[in-house]
Design a protein around this motif. Structure first.
Motif, mmCIF file in Angstrom:
data_model
loop_
_atom_site.group_PDB
_atom_site.id
_atom_site.type_symbol
_atom_site.label_atom_id
_atom_site.label_comp_id
_atom_site.label_asym_id
_atom_site.label_seq_id
_atom_site.Cartn_x
_atom_site.Cartn_y
_atom_site.Cartn_z
ATOM 1 N N ALA A 628 38.929 36.185 32.421
ATOM 2 C CA ALA A 628 37.492 36.387 32.637
ATOM 3 C C ALA A 628 37.249 37.241 33.875
ATOM 4 N N ALA A 629 37.987 36.938 34.952
ATOM 5 C CA ALA A 629 37.817 37.704 36.188
ATOM 6 C C ALA A 629 38.180 39.174 35.968
ATOM 7 N N GLU A 630 39.227 39.410 35.208
ATOM 8 C CA GLU A 630 39.641 40.789 34.923
ATOM 9 C C GLU A 630 38.570 41.533 34.125
ATOM 10 N N VAL A 631 37.965 40.850 33.137
ATOM 11 C CA VAL A 631 36.916 41.471 32.322
ATOM 12 C C VAL A 631 35.689 41.770 33.168
ATOM 13 N N TYR A 632 35.299 40.816 34.041
ATOM 14 C CA TYR A 632 34.141 41.044 34.915
ATOM 15 C C TYR A 632 34.375 42.260 35.816
ATOM 16 N N ARG A 633 35.572 42.353 36.383
ATOM 17 C CA ARG A 633 35.862 43.473 37.275
ATOM 18 C C ARG A 633 35.820 44.803 36.510
#
Length: 883
Positions: A628-633
């Motif tokens: 999720a963090a990777e997608v948000y970034r």
């Protein structure tokens, strides 16, 4: 241990009350109205003249370049008067259509001065034509209505200028109206070309081979003056338009105009040649109408063998033959006095003798003593050498001598002959005047039909649509004039009253059929569902996709999913449909399916920011926080150049950072969360609403016990939006924790006054009261929260806890039972219900609740301990009963 002592508390945290919009509704709200910041009173009026129709800066690479500030200004006035209530917007459109119809009736009456029936027929057909439904019923069609209104005012003003050449205010008024028309919708500027056509071909009846004489002949001074003003205005307006749009052409999606994206010159040529013919067919037979003609609604013409090319060829051959016939009429003698207030004479291959009334008519007496009216103080003629009986004064001065009136002698209207002489012979024949009038009307009809449509032909630049019915609003005036003229000619050629009555009945039947079609089409536009269903036969993928959005908003999830899949069966690469299907699946808790839908949406449109954002949300829900963090970034770094809605894109990127920070905060990494929030603050665009971001920043500092910094950000949030409820609540909780309970309660009460029906306000205020041992007050507050949100488990559960602490055990028992019904698999509810029943002496029921809690959590020591106490009590009662 006292029964009930271990009742758990589950009060909401501050982060749970910050209701930032994380999901976008699947409905496609009108960007021109509902999400257009330029309509808001807080937006400076100057922004209307720097933004496009959708509220995006014109210089932005993603701008649609639709520059219509006057139309947006009318929307803004509507918003000031009635907000987003749709009724007043539609009322204005209807009034505009009525005004346009009335002005068109005036124009038709002027052009068809000797045929009032034809003029009335043209006006009636225009008012009732079904192809106008989109422009009138669709709110954004106001751009076409307003542009047509100013278009007609400009044309009528120029006609007045042609009648009174010395009154230049009509010329300037015409230019001003043309400017207003262009600022309402781009193709309104074509009225300048229509005015030039009127002056050249109707007023002066110039043949193309005579155009060079306009430059050199002194007698064409009035014509040159008008044309130079029109040309100068056109150049200035187009230059201004090009400058405002950043000297860049707009970018369109291939789906908007598939032919423009084709690599084949043949495909582009054949398709673009077919589209004007198809538009003419819509005017002629508006049987098939659609809200959207994009995608494959009209398949591309990829081969010369496509049978549709026959229709194109017939259309253009007919048009060329028609224009050739009109060109020939310009070389024939014509006496025309009427609409322009002047006489024109074409003298067999020579110049026209044209007399212009510069002022008002004057009464003079002829040689016979009769009193006649001749045109005013100045008369200019284009020809210098005539017989003495019809002499024209080349210097333009009329000495009020009968022999100095071009076309008039002895009080009679004269006509030119084939050999260039002016013959005596009394009044023109009625047929000659009527034919001249008919030719002029035909020329104007062709001009009105063709010239305003040229910007939509892809001839000079590509446009963002295949067919748009509202674009036909102005050109349809020419079509209606042609139909009325054709009806007139057929009517005159019929011999016998019966035949004429039959023909008149047929024409009346056409008008009635058109009116009925318009009424039925308005019913389609009455509701979005009807509109999208009506478009299924013409554009099934777009229609099913939009229909699914409507069904989903109505709660018809099964039907909506069927419609989404139906749309994808026609066109599998529709990113928006995959995205909206993902939202529907996410709402139903089908997270794995929604992941697949979001990934497909991203595959077909890699820069669809909302799909990235929701993909991150679902991954977070599934506990896949690193992904999720990777997608948000990745979402926060997406490029926005060339996108249709850059404002929404930029807002979504900041929302991605917001959720990334929140992800860190939920894991207790508050410093990392603050770093991400600060990045979002630094990057957020001007139109972004920052109150939620500031509030979450304050909460992160609150968790780090940096109260002063937290207070600063809470106050920033309240300055950004004074009625932001989450900021009121979190700030109040900070003050309470900081030892400032009186200030805290003021903020809770203020939030309560702003949002008296918000259950979260009562929930957090009740928690505050409990923490300050004001349990009786807290109980009443929680009861109000439960009344407002009877299906909200946390509120019901916490209300039960508070009622127990207030000593209202019977009420507490009731609310624990409600909590068990809302979440039957929540072990805490059964445990606490058992404890409350235990306290209330309902031992058998308490035992059943404890056993259910142990079934859900077998090794829970607290429940085992309470159950053991309960059974000991039951055993004691049994022993007492035996004694």
């Amino acid at each position: 241990m006292v029964p009930g002592q271990v009742i758990a508390k589950r009060f909401s945290t501050c982060s749970q009350v910050d209701n930032i919009e994380l999901l976008v509704s699947p409905l496609h709200y009108s960007r021109a109205i509902k999400t257009n910041q330029d309509l808001l009173p807080s937006t400076p009026l100057s922004r209307l003249f720097t933004d496009d129709f959708w509220g995006t800066p014109l210089t932005h690479s993603g701008s649609h370049k639709s520059y219509r500030p006057l139309c947006v200004l009318s929307f803004r006035l509507n918003y000031l008067l009635s907000g987003l209530e749709p009724g007043p917007y539609h009322l204005v459109n209807v009034v505009l259509h009525a005004l346009v119809s009335a002005l068109f009736a005036l124009l038709a009456r002027a052009l068809l001065v000797r045929s009032p029936l034809s003029a009335f027929s043209a006006a009636l057909l225009f008012a009732a034509h079904p192809v106008h439904t989109e422009a009138v019923a669709g709110v954004v069609g106001r751009a076409d209505l307003g542009a047509c209104l100013f278009f007609l005012l400009g044309l009528l003003a120029y006609r007045r200028y042609c009648k009174y050449r010395d009154k230049r205010r009509y010329l300037w008024a015409s230019v001003a109206m043309a400017t207003a028309s262009m600022l309402t919708k781009e193709h309104g500027v074509t009225v300048l070309a229509v005015c030039a056509l009127y002056d050249v071909c109707v007023v002066h009846r110039l043949h193309p081979k005579d155009f060079l004489q306009v430059i050199s002949e002194k007698s064409y001074g009035p014509l040159r003056e008008g044309l130079l003003h029109l040309l100068g205005a056109a150049v200035a307006l187009l230059a201004l338009r090009f400058h405002l749009m950043g000297s860049q052409a707009p970018n369109f999606s291939p789906a908007d105009n598939p032919a423009s994206d084709s690599d084949s010159l043949m495909t582009r040529t054949l398709t673009f040649l077919f589209l004007p013919a198809f538009n003419f067919w819509l005017l002629l037979c508006p049987r098939w109408l659609s809200f959207d003609w994009s995608m494959e609604a009209i398949p591309l013409l990829t081969s010369p063998m496509d049978p549709r090319n026959i229709f194109s060829a017939c259309f253009y051959l007919s048009g060329v033959k028609f224009l050739f016939h009109i060109s020939r009429t310009l070389t024939k003698p014509c006496a025309y006095s009427g609409s322009a207030g002047h006489c024109n004479h074409r003298l067999a291959g020579k110049q026209a003798c044209s007399c212009y009334s510069y002022r008002s008519k004057q009464s003079v007496r002829t040689n016979s003593g009769s009193k006649n009216s001749v045109f005013g103080k100045y008369t200019t003629c284009c020809s210098k050498n005539f017989t003495s009986s019809g002499k024209c004064i080349s210097n333009g001065v009329n000495n009020n001598n009968n022999n100095n009136n071009c076309g008039y002698a002895n009080g009679h209207h004269r006509t030119g002959t084939a050999n260039g002489t002016v013959a005596n012979g009394g009044t023109h024949s009625f047929q000659a005047v009527t034919d001249c009038q008919c030719h002029a009307a035909v020329i104007m009809a062709i001009g009105l039909l063709v010239i305003p449509f040229i910007p939509a032909t892809n001839l000079f630049f590509y446009v963002g649509f295949v067919v748009a019915e509202r674009v036909l609003y102005i050109p349809s005036m020419g079509f209606c004039l042609l139909v009325a003229l054709g009806f007139e000619q057929l009517y005159k050629r019929q011999e016998g009253l019966l035949r004429r009555r039959i023909l008149f009945g047929l024409f009346l039947g056409i008008i009635v059929a058109m009116s009925v079609r318009t009424v039925r089409r308005n019913r389609d536009w009455l509701h979005e569902e009807n509109l999208y269903r009506s478009g299924i036969p013409i554009n099934p993928p777009k229609a099913y996709g939009n229909l699914a959005n409507i069904l989903s908003s109505q709660g018809k999830k099964t039907e909506a999913e069927w419609a989404y899949k139906k749309a994808l069966a026609y066109r599998s690469n529709m990113a928006d449909v995959h995205y909206n299907l993902g939202i529907l699946q996410q709402e139903q808790g089908r997270y794995e399916e929604s992941l697949s839908s979001y990934k497909l949406a991203i595959q077909f449109r890699p820069r669809l920011a909302m799909a990235h954002l929701n993909l991150g949300l679902v991954l977070g829900i599934l506990g896949r926080k690193e992904e999720a963090a990777e997608v948000y970034r990745h979402c926060a770094e997406l490029d926005s150049s060339g996108l249709k809605d850059p404002k929404m894109h930029e807002t979504t990127k900041i929302s991605a950072l917001f959720n990334l920070g929140r992800l860190y905060a939920d894991d207790g990494s508050y410093k990392e969360a603050i770093a991400v929030y600060q990045e979002a603050v630094k990057k957020m665009p001007e139109h972004y609403q920052p109150q939620s971001l500031y509030n979450m920043m304050g909460e992160a500092f609150f968790k780090l016990r940096e109260y002063e910094e937290a207070e600063r950000w809470y106050q920033q949030a309240l300055r950004a939006k004074a009625n932001h409820i989450p900021a009121h609540l979190t700030y109040a909780k900070l003050l309470s924790k900081w030892g400032r309970p009186q200030e805290a309660e003021k903020w809770f009460l203020k939030a309560k006054s702003i949002a008296p029906n918000d259950s979260s306000v009562y929930q957090h205020y009740g928690q505050f009261l409990c923490e300050n041992d004001r349990h009786l007050e807290a109980a009443d507050v929680y009861l109000r929260a439960a009344e407002l949100a009877p299906e909200e488990y946390e509120i019901i559960f916490n209300a039960a806890n508070t009622l127990r602490q207030a000593g209202r055990n019977t009420d507490a028992e009731h609310f624990y039972q409600l909590a068990v019904k809302l979440k039957p698999n929540e072990v805490t509810s059964h445990m606490n219900l058992g404890a409350m029943l235990h306290v209330n002496g309902k031992l058998q029921e308490a035992e059943r609740s404890y056993l259910e809690a142990l079934r859900l959590k077998p090794e829970d020591p607290i429940t085992q301990n309470n159950l053991q106490k309960l059974r000991n009590l039951l055993n004691q009662k049994k022993m007492h009963s035996r004694r």
